[in-house]
Design a protein around this motif. Structure first.
Motif, short mmCIF file in Angstrom:
data_model
loop_
_atom_site.label_atom_id
_atom_site.label_comp_id
_atom_site.label_asym_id
_atom_site.label_seq_id
_atom_site.Cartn_x
_atom_site.Cartn_y
_atom_site.Cartn_z
N LEU A 1 0.91 -0.72 0.37
CA LEU A 1 0.28 -0.06 -0.20
C LEU A 1 0.63 1.11 0.21
CD1 LEU A 1 -2.74 1.01 0.25
CD2 LEU A 1 -2.93 0.48 2.15
N ASN A 2 1.84 0.99 0.48
CA ASN A 2 2.96 2.04 0.70
C ASN A 2 3.62 2.89 -0.65
OD1 ASN A 2 4.85 4.71 2.24
ND2 ASN A 2 5.86 3.17 3.00
N TYR B 1 0.89 3.90 -2.84
CA TYR B 1 0.75 5.55 -2.90
C TYR B 1 1.68 6.24 -2.95
CZ TYR B 1 -0.13 9.67 -0.20
OH TYR B 1 -0.27 11.02 -0.17
N HIS B 2 3.14 5.92 -2.77
CA HIS B 2 3.98 6.64 -3.25
C HIS B 2 4.82 6.50 -5.00
CE1 HIS B 2 5.15 8.46 0.76
NE2 HIS B 2 4.92 6.89 1.05
#
Length: 104
Positions: free
Chosen positions: A31-32, A35-36
């Motif tokens: 998920l990180n 997002y990035h």
């Protein structure tokens, strides 16, 4: 004893290391990353622009632009001189603007 290494052994070892993390940590990591990922290029461009501005401030006095902080940036010039060729070509200067620096 048979000490032969199988072809896929390193790949299987990497999968085993990945699988040792709990599923929720793997999910949070994914998920990180999700997002990035879209912002990496934007952040890299912003960092490059910031570095370009800093190089301009450092070498401004040598380029003929008045710089009130030239006394403080003079110490840093030898450290950034190796990146100077890349910078001046990115700024559109085909040849080095300095007579005393022979980078081109």
């Amino acid at each position: 004893m048979n000490n032969k290494i199988k072809k896929n052994e390193p790949l299987e070892a990497a999968k085993n290391v990945e699988n040792t993390l709990p599923w929720w940590q793997r999910f949070v990591t994914g998920l990180n990353e999700f997002y990035h990922a879209p912002y990496r290029q934007t952040m890299a461009r912003a960092a490059r622009d910031e570095e370009d501005f800093f190089m301009l401030l450092m070498f401004a006095e040598s380029l003929g632009i008045d710089n009130p902080a030239s006394f403080y940036t003079l110490e840093l010039q030898p450290l950034f001189l190796e990146n100077f060729h890349e910078w001046h070509t990115r700024m559109g200067m085909d040849k080095c603007p300095f007579d005393h620096v022979g980078c081109c």
